[in-house]
Design a protein around this motif. Structure first.
Motif, PDB file in Angstrom:
ATOM      1  N   TRP A 629       0.825  -1.193   0.000  1.00 11.15           N
ATOM      2  CA  TRP A 629       0.000   0.000   0.000  1.00 11.15           C
ATOM      3  C   TRP A 629       0.869   1.257   0.000  1.00 11.15           C
ATOM      4  O   TRP A 629       1.957   1.285   0.542  1.00 11.15           O
ATOM      5  CB  TRP A 629      -0.983   0.020   1.163  1.00 11.15           C
ATOM      6  CG  TRP A 629      -0.409  -0.111   2.554  1.00 11.15           C
ATOM      7  CD1 TRP A 629      -0.068   0.881   3.418  1.00 11.15           C
ATOM      8  CD2 TRP A 629      -0.152  -1.339   3.252  1.00 11.15           C
ATOM      9  NE1 TRP A 629       0.391   0.366   4.603  1.00 11.15           N
ATOM     10  CE2 TRP A 629       0.350  -1.001   4.542  1.00 11.15           C
ATOM     11  CE3 TRP A 629      -0.288  -2.690   2.930  1.00 11.15           C
ATOM     12  CZ2 TRP A 629       0.718  -1.955   5.480  1.00 11.15           C
ATOM     13  CZ3 TRP A 629       0.074  -3.659   3.873  1.00 11.15           C
ATOM     14  CH2 TRP A 629       0.566  -3.287   5.130  1.00 11.15           C
ATOM     15  N   TRP A 630       0.343   2.257  -0.703  1.00 13.43           N
ATOM     16  CA  TRP A 630       0.961   3.585  -0.708  1.00 13.43           C
ATOM     17  C   TRP A 630       0.275   4.445   0.339  1.00 13.43           C
ATOM     18  O   TRP A 630      -0.965   4.432   0.465  1.00 13.43           O
ATOM     19  CB  TRP A 630       0.802   4.258  -2.070  1.00 13.43           C
ATOM     20  CG  TRP A 630       1.714   3.770  -3.140  1.00 13.43           C
ATOM     21  CD1 TRP A 630       3.054   4.003  -3.265  1.00 13.43           C
ATOM     22  CD2 TRP A 630       1.350   2.992  -4.297  1.00 13.43           C
ATOM     23  NE1 TRP A 630       3.545   3.420  -4.407  1.00 13.43           N
ATOM     24  CE2 TRP A 630       2.526   2.789  -5.059  1.00 13.43           C
ATOM     25  CE3 TRP A 630       0.153   2.452  -4.757  1.00 13.43           C
ATOM     26  CZ2 TRP A 630       2.530   2.070  -6.251  1.00 13.43           C
ATOM     27  CZ3 TRP A 630       0.144   1.733  -5.932  1.00 13.43           C
ATOM     28  CH2 TRP A 630       1.327   1.549  -6.665  1.00 13.43           C
ATOM     29  N   LEU A 631       1.060   5.219   1.060  1.00 18.86           N
ATOM     30  CA  LEU A 631       0.547   6.177   2.030  1.00 18.86           C
ATOM     31  C   LEU A 631       0.770   7.591   1.499  1.00 18.86           C
ATOM     32  O   LEU A 631       1.894   7.952   1.131  1.00 18.86           O
ATOM     33  CB  LEU A 631       1.255   6.012   3.378  1.00 18.86           C
ATOM     34  CG  LEU A 631       1.094   4.650   4.075  1.00 18.86           C
ATOM     35  CD1 LEU A 631       1.938   4.610   5.344  1.00 18.86           C
ATOM     36  CD2 LEU A 631      -0.367   4.385   4.386  1.00 18.86           C
ATOM     37  N   VAL A 632      -0.305   8.384   1.454  1.00 18.04           N
ATOM     38  CA  VAL A 632      -0.231   9.771   0.998  1.00 18.04           C
ATOM     39  C   VAL A 632      -0.271  10.662   2.244  1.00 18.04           C
ATOM     40  O   VAL A 632      -1.316  10.758   2.902  1.00 18.04           O
ATOM     41  CB  VAL A 632      -1.395  10.121   0.056  1.00 18.04           C
ATOM     42  CG1 VAL A 632      -1.205  11.530  -0.505  1.00 18.04           C
ATOM     43  CG2 VAL A 632      -1.503   9.098  -1.074  1.00 18.04           C
ATOM     44  N   PRO A 633       0.838  11.303   2.600  1.00 17.52           N
ATOM     45  CA  PRO A 633       0.880  12.084   3.849  1.00 17.52           C
ATOM     46  C   PRO A 633      -0.091  13.258   3.836  1.00 17.52           C
ATOM     47  O   PRO A 633      -0.512  13.746   2.775  1.00 17.52           O
ATOM     48  CB  PRO A 633       2.330  12.564   3.927  1.00 17.52           C
ATOM     49  CG  PRO A 633       3.091  11.666   3.001  1.00 17.52           C
ATOM     50  CD  PRO A 633       2.134  11.283   1.922  1.00 17.52           C
ATOM     51  N   ASP A 634      -0.418  13.745   5.036  1.00 21.48           N
ATOM     52  CA  ASP A 634      -1.388  14.830   5.175  1.00 21.48           C
ATOM     53  C   ASP A 634      -0.924  16.096   4.460  1.00 21.48           C
ATOM     54  O   ASP A 634      -1.746  16.842   3.905  1.00 21.48           O
ATOM     55  CB  ASP A 634      -1.626  15.128   6.659  1.00 21.48           C
ATOM     56  CG  ASP A 634      -2.356  13.990   7.367  1.00 21.48           C
ATOM     57  OD1 ASP A 634      -2.926  13.141   6.658  1.00 21.48           O
ATOM     58  OD2 ASP A 634      -2.343  13.958   8.608  1.00 21.48           O
ATOM     59  N   ASP A 635       0.392  16.389   4.461  1.00 21.29           N
ATOM     60  CA  ASP A 635       0.850  17.616   3.823  1.00 21.29           C
ATOM     61  C   ASP A 635       0.665  17.564   2.307  1.00 21.29           C
ATOM     62  O   ASP A 635       0.407  18.593   1.666  1.00 21.29           O
ATOM     63  CB  ASP A 635       2.307  17.910   4.192  1.00 21.29           C
ATOM     64  CG  ASP A 635       3.265  16.837   3.699  1.00 21.29           C
ATOM     65  OD1 ASP A 635       2.955  15.643   3.856  1.00 21.29           O
ATOM     66  OD2 ASP A 635       4.333  17.190   3.159  1.00 21.29           O
ATOM     67  N   VAL A 636       0.798  16.362   1.715  1.00 21.59           N
ATOM     68  CA  VAL A 636       0.538  16.216   0.278  1.00 21.59           C
ATOM     69  C   VAL A 636      -0.938  16.446  -0.006  1.00 21.59           C
ATOM     70  O   VAL A 636      -1.315  17.162  -0.955  1.00 21.59           O
ATOM     71  CB  VAL A 636       0.987  14.822  -0.217  1.00 21.59           C
ATOM     72  CG1 VAL A 636       0.586  14.620  -1.677  1.00 21.59           C
ATOM     73  CG2 VAL A 636       2.487  14.656  -0.048  1.00 21.59           C
ATOM     74  N   VAL A 637      -1.808  15.852   0.822  1.00 25.17           N
ATOM     75  CA  VAL A 637      -3.253  16.029   0.655  1.00 25.17           C
ATOM     76  C   VAL A 637      -3.622  17.503   0.829  1.00 25.17           C
ATOM     77  O   VAL A 637      -4.411  18.070   0.057  1.00 25.17           O
ATOM     78  CB  VAL A 637      -4.015  15.148   1.660  1.00 25.17           C
ATOM     79  CG1 VAL A 637      -5.510  15.475   1.627  1.00 25.17           C
ATOM     80  CG2 VAL A 637      -3.789  13.675   1.346  1.00 25.17           C
ATOM     81  N   ALA A 638      -3.040  18.150   1.851  1.00 26.56           N
ATOM     82  CA  ALA A 638      -3.369  19.557   2.106  1.00 26.56           C
ATOM     83  C   ALA A 638      -2.980  20.442   0.928  1.00 26.56           C
ATOM     84  O   ALA A 638      -3.688  21.404   0.592  1.00 26.56           O
ATOM     85  CB  ALA A 638      -2.666  20.022   3.379  1.00 26.56           C
TER      86      ALA A 638
END
Length: 759
Positions: A629-638
């Motif tokens: 699985w890939w994890l997309v960090p909160d700062d990327v989402v923000a």
């Protein structure tokens, strides 16, 4: 473009021809007959027209004769058969007094001075085993006792193979169901077994590879009990690290010796990449008919049975020369199948539309052209199919037709990935407890298990055997683990299925079994109300009884098809590894999947429009398997500033595209794997995209995806950015297996999300 193109002018000038790659004729390098080869064998080979072996044939034969397990991995039509037949004939094609073996034998007959030497050949299909029997008898000395053993063999043929044959050609299913459970009757054969040939070894991948690995380990264990230690020769199409995957297959710690430098000659070959205006089967029909009318002999590989029959029928209507074409697939009666093979060999058939049943190395000489309808999932399979043309002195033409699929679109946009990239390594996971456990039960019935059997089955034997004991399948005693139940343990193992016995599909009016489906796929394909396609015919499922393993159907003609709607969830059991991937992370580990088919849609057969939705009452199915699985960090989402709905649609579309492209990096197809994406997963606390194996315990594909996650993610972005559609299509984000009918997909946002993750 390399060299001089020799394809027909009409094909070269057609705008649908987008790439042509030419390979000039290759000359061969010859060696000498081994000094250890008995004179009757070399005389017979020279008499059949083979003056000397190719260098790679001699190298592989020397390794096997001297007692080394060997993997020979060279292209189609490179003469792998002679490489393994040389040591096999040296041991089994002459009287024992003249036999030549490079290692001493220690079985009872040898110690008593009445040695018998035998060899076993295993092919994934009956047709290939019969073809190899003909080749062996044509090459070997007079009197060599060669026999086939399969489901078509009668009692007398089975007895001859068991008691008299020196070389038996069979398949893993027959070994699993007939020979090993009845090993006491086969003691003479097994105790004198010198060589085991595993042909088309690259096909033993994923769960099927793990199942066959269990069979081969049981075989080696019983042979050792009877005093024999056969040398294994694995023959495969060109593959990366064939010695490593071969060692996993047969149960060796160290890689097998590899022979991969092809010294055989090859005719010139042109490969054409063809981008159709209409659908791929339509253009396959057109190309098959046109090439046959040009006087060529052609095989068109078609992905499905029903399409193969339709392509053959429609091509026959288009052919103006009167030459004959037919369809060929697995499932035909043995006599019909062999009649078609004979017609191809003698030239009575000018063309055939075939499933991959003809992908294997049946020696049909004189073929001029191959049409491949859609990339077949792996480079190994593609070059195997391509190799059916150009055998002998005839030049070869290969046409690959693109399908509406992310993988095909990606490869056609980057043709160097077809022509210049190494063939994939074979991936299998033989320690999968859901596969290995039942084979341990079968082994215990064949002979009680002991701790020493970890030599064959690995260090986890004790824990798995204790687990089987807790389930009441084995009984633990001081001397080991014993099978105590009345039924045959092997009958619970389906080598070619994903979990237990398949669900049988039965015509209600006659009681006739028309087909079967794996249990893992049954809820989706044969639920009540489903329209099931079999050999081009529609069948409506009127009753689905999963507990009994049956679905009752009726023949119908309906203006709609059905599509299941399901919900799924993933729970992380253990995270085994994590590393950076762009601005985020990629992980792998064990997960538990929970899925439920909740309804089905009826869609118009012509327009695809949804008619209605019908609820279903089916249970939640749970399964543990391996995932990455890939994890997309909160700062990327923000940084993207997406709403939750838009982020979910972007992750969903990226998941679909990634699943469609994993076969470019691991030898699987999209039906071997699954996925799930979520805006925030409770186990990770982040936006997460899962891609998991589709089989209990795992198949190795998700692990391979983890290893190549950076390249795979880059390819996903490339496909999202360069697909020519406006908002999503089957060549990028639309998936034929989506559980919610491809709703909530946002292609452009998916490209932004993946681009932001890569950084």
């Amino acid at each position: 473009m390399v060299g001089v193109v020799t394809i027909p002018r009409w094909l070269a000038d057609d705008p649908r021809t987008v790439v042509v790659r030419h390979r000039d004729r290759l000359d061969g390098r010859v060696g000498e007959w081994p000094e250890w080869l008995p004179e009757p064998v070399s005389r017979s080979l020279v008499g059949s027209g083979i003056e000397r072996p190719w260098c790679h044939q001699r190298e592989a034969a020397d390794l096997a004769w001297s007692g080394h397990h060997v993997a020979i991995s060279t292209p189609t039509a490179s003469g792998k058969s002679l490489a393994y037949l040389l040591p096999v004939m040296a041991a089994t094609a002459v009287p024992a007094s003249l036999a030549s073996l490079g290692v001493p034998t220690d079985d009872l007959r040898s110690r008593l001075g009445v040695a018998r030497h035998t060899a076993l050949y295993l092919a994934p299909t009956k047709a290939l085993a019969h073809d190899q029997r003909q080749a062996a008898r044509a090459l070997g000395p007079h009197g060599w006792q060669v026999a086939t053993l399969d489901g078509d063999s009668g009692p007398a043929e089975r007895q001859f193979a068991r008691d008299h044959a020196g070389f038996v050609l069979s398949n893993p299913d027959m070994l699993h169901r007939s020979v090993l459970p009845d090993h006491a009757r086969w003691a003479g054969f097994l105790g004198s077994l010198r060589y085991v040939v595993v042909d088309e070894a690259h096909r033993y991948r994923g769960v099927f590879g793990a199942q066959v690995s269990g069979v081969l380990r049981r075989l080696r264990r019983l042979c050792a009990a009877y005093g024999a230690h056969p040398v294994f020769v694995l023959a495969s199409a060109t593959a990366t690290a064939a010695g490593v995957s071969g060692a996993k297959l047969i149960g060796e710690d160290a890689p097998l010796a590899e022979v991969c430098d092809d010294a055989s000659p090859h005719a010139a070959r042109d490969v054409v990449l063809w981008k159709p205006d209409e659908d791929a089967p339509h253009d396959a029909t057109e190309l098959l008919a046109r090439l046959v009318d040009d006087g060529e002999q052609v095989i068109a590989f078609i992905p499905s049975r029903s399409q193969a029959e339709l392509v053959a029928l429609r091509a026959s209507d288009r052919i103006g020369s009167g030459r004959r074409v037919a369809s060929y697939r697995s499932g035909y009666l043995a006599d019909d199948r062999r009649r078609l093979e004979a017609a191809l060999r003698c030239g009575d058939l000018a063309g055939v539309a075939s499933t991959n049943a003809l992908e294997l190395g049946i020696d049909i000489a004189g073929l001029d052209a191959v049409v491949v309808t859609g990339f077949p999932g792996t480079l190994g399979s593609f070059w195997q199919q391509a190799g059916r043309a150009g055998r002998g002195e005839r030049d070869a033409l290969v046409v690959l037709i693109a399908r509406d699929d992310p993988l095909d679109a990606h490869l056609f946009a980057h043709p160097e990935l077809i022509f210049d990239r190494p063939v994939e390594a074979t991936v299998l996971h033989p320690q999968n407890p859901y596969v290995l456990g039942p084979h341990l039960a079968a082994a215990a019935q064949e002979a009680p298990l002991t701790a020493a059997d970890a030599r064959w089955f690995g260090a986890g034997l004790g824990a798995l055997a204790d687990g089987l004991t807790a389930q009441g399948l084995l009984r633990r005693r001081s001397s080991g683990w014993y099978w105590t139940r009345p039924e045959r343990a092997v009958d619970a193992i389906d080598l070619r299925g994903a979990g237990g016995r398949p669900v049988e599909i039965i015509e209600a009016s006659s009681g006739r079994v028309i087909g079967s489906v794996d249990r893992a796929a049954a809820d989706r394909t044969v639920h009540e109300g489903a329209v099931y396609l079999h050999q081009g015919e529609q069948w409506r499922v009127d009753a689905y009884l999963p507990a009994d393993g049956i679905a009752m159907v009726a023949s119908v003609e309906l203006p709609y098809y059905t599509q299941p709607r399901s919900v799924s969830d993933v729970r992380i059991i253990t995270e085994q590894e994590r590393r950076r991937c762009g601005r985020g992370w990629v992980c792998r580990g064990e997960v538990e999947l929970a899925g439920q088919v909740q309804a089905y849609l009826r869609r118009d057969a012509v327009t695809g429009d949804v008619w209605d939705e019908t609820p279903l009452d089916l249970p939640v199915r749970r399964m543990r398997t391996q995932s990455m699985w890939w994890l997309v960090p909160d700062d990327v989402v923000a940084g993207l500033a997406y709403s939750a709905v838009r982020l979910g649609s972007a992750a969903h579309a990226a998941e679909h595209t990634a699943i469609g492209l994993l076969p470019a990096f691991a030898p699987c197809d999209r039906w071997d794997i699954g996925g799930l994406s979520t805006v925030m997963h409770p186990d990770t606390g982040m936006c997460t995209i899962f891609v998991h194996d589709g089989a209990p315990g795992g198949a190795g594909f998700a692990d391979r995806g983890f290893e190549l996650a950076d390249e795979w993610l880059a390819a996903t972005l490339d496909r999202l950015e360069h697909c020519g559609c406006e908002s999503g299509c089957p060549m990028c984000v639309v998936s034929p297996k989506c559980g919610n009918g491809n709703q909530m997909l946002d292609k452009s946002s998916a490209a932004e999300l993946v681009g932001a993750l890569i950084g």
